[in-house]
Enzyme design. Sequence first.
Site, PDB file in Angstrom:
ATOM      1  N   CYS A  74       0.886  -1.343  -0.177  1.00  0.00           N
ATOM      2  CA  CYS A  74      -0.049   0.248   0.135  1.00  0.00           C
ATOM      3  C   CYS A  74       0.265   1.204   0.346  1.00  0.00           C
ATOM      4  O   CYS A  74       1.462   1.324   0.927  1.00  0.00           O
ATOM      5  CB  CYS A  74      -0.700  -0.426   0.854  1.00  0.00           C
ATOM      6  SG  CYS A  74      -2.254   1.434   1.307  1.00  0.00           S
ATOM      7  N   CYS A 117      -0.230   4.522   1.845  1.00  0.00           N
ATOM      8  CA  CYS A 117      -0.914   4.418   3.688  1.00  0.00           C
ATOM      9  C   CYS A 117      -0.540   3.335   3.902  1.00  0.00           C
ATOM     10  O   CYS A 117       0.392   2.284   4.250  1.00  0.00           O
ATOM     11  CB  CYS A 117      -2.179   4.948   3.868  1.00  0.00           C
ATOM     12  SG  CYS A 117      -3.592   4.030   3.496  1.00  0.00           S
ATOM     13  N   SER A 118      -0.707   2.116   4.288  1.00  0.00           N
ATOM     14  CA  SER A 118      -0.676   0.352   5.382  1.00  0.00           C
ATOM     15  C   SER A 118      -1.624  -0.389   4.655  1.00  0.00           C
ATOM     16  O   SER A 118      -1.846  -0.735   6.210  1.00  0.00           O
ATOM     17  CB  SER A 118       0.162   1.039   6.824  1.00  0.00           C
ATOM     18  OG  SER A 118      -1.733   1.951   7.050  1.00  0.00           O
ATOM     19  N   CYS A 119      -2.674   0.020   3.641  1.00  0.00           N
ATOM     20  CA  CYS A 119      -3.892  -0.727   3.513  1.00  0.00           C
ATOM     21  C   CYS A 119      -3.397  -2.575   4.032  1.00  0.00           C
ATOM     22  O   CYS A 119      -2.067  -2.245   3.334  1.00  0.00           O
ATOM     23  CB  CYS A 119      -4.522  -0.510   2.340  1.00  0.00           C
ATOM     24  SG  CYS A 119      -5.774   0.945   2.581  1.00  0.00           S
TER      25      CYS A 119
END
Lengths: 215, 107, 100
Positions: free
Chosen positions: A114, A117-119
């Site tokens: 991702c 962000c941090s999906c």
Amino acid sequence: MSEASHTHDHDHAPPTDEAGPLSYYQRLELAVRELLIEKGVLTADEVRAGIEDMDGRSPERGALVVARAWSDPDFKERLLADGPAACAELGIDVSPARLAVVENTDDVHNVIVCTLCSCYPRPLLGLPPSWYKSSSYRARAVREPRAVLGEFGTVIPEDVAIRVHDSTAELRYMVLPQRPPGTEELDSDALAELVTRDSMIGVTTALAPTAERHA
Amino acid sequence: MSEPGRGVHDIGGLGGDALDRSEHEHEFWEKRVDALMMLLVGKYEILTVDELRRGIEQLGEGAYEELAYYDRWIASIAANLLEKGVLTSEEIGRKLEEIDERPPVAS
Amino acid sequence: MTAPAFAPGERVTVRHANPPGHVRTPFYIRGKTGEVERVCDEFGNPEELAFGRRDSASVRLYRVRFPLPEVWSDYSGNGSDTIDVELYEHWLEPTEETAV
């Protein structure tokens, strides 16, 4: 939840909390949470329940799904077509994630990132590891995936295409690693032991049957 | 160094150092931040995930790069709750003062 | 529900726009051309949700596949390596194929 008897709304610092002086942001967390509780926006029990849910999600769940897909071709087909429905068959609720399972084959190796962000497929793998959230992984995985995989000791043959998935919107990806050779005799529990978190992110392959889990 | 129209968070392809692959257990307060966010977005619909993200992206370049992951989250949650009038700066400020006066957590 | 503007297999080009606000189209993919891998559902528009507007019109999402050597001119891996990116319809345009 396990603390049904714990009815008052005061959140004691649990014994596992960090000792010593708190950082500004740790104090901000205390302030925001306590104010939200005092104002009746949410309750301490809800926060505790949320953490329990979080702790209940770990890569063992994903491994269970993968092991089933390895041993049941019909299930695998359903999993690839509709991840949430197939997981529900195993009693795993992945909502609200829109799970997309992507399959490694002799020709294709998938890897997830991702960049924005941090999906991450939290319902099946839990919270992401630090490196997955790091700027280095996010910045490099889409540009030099083979070099990044190399840092995990993973060498993908030149004739196998790498398929990077940037989780920019609503879908959450999980890699279905290839079943290692020499595992024909293994039952589901033994198969699940071979399925690591990193293999479901796609930075490694599944373990060989004789390898130590943390080799 | 950043290009106009490219957010500080939008780093795909920029390159970087070798990965630090060390594993860390999440600290309890980090999990609380995460749980707070899930409640505010899911059950209570006070915030959206994209508001959290926007708040993080607007922390500014220095802050985005210097703050730890959950520092960014709680900073954005607080900013969004202020923006919506769920909390006020005075309330948060007074609560922070009160917290400062508490005895430290014993080790 | 609105009918999808693009079909699987169709070539699409990502708009080369750099607006302010909160957008989920990564900078590195803007202006690049790929192929629709999958038509997804319609979802709330993150660009509106970012400002708390939950009731704004939903938008169609696609998964678009790009050859990595076309995304990075100096790409050093296998020529058939690809990247899939989820992109909203308003960021996509039909690719104008130039005659060779």
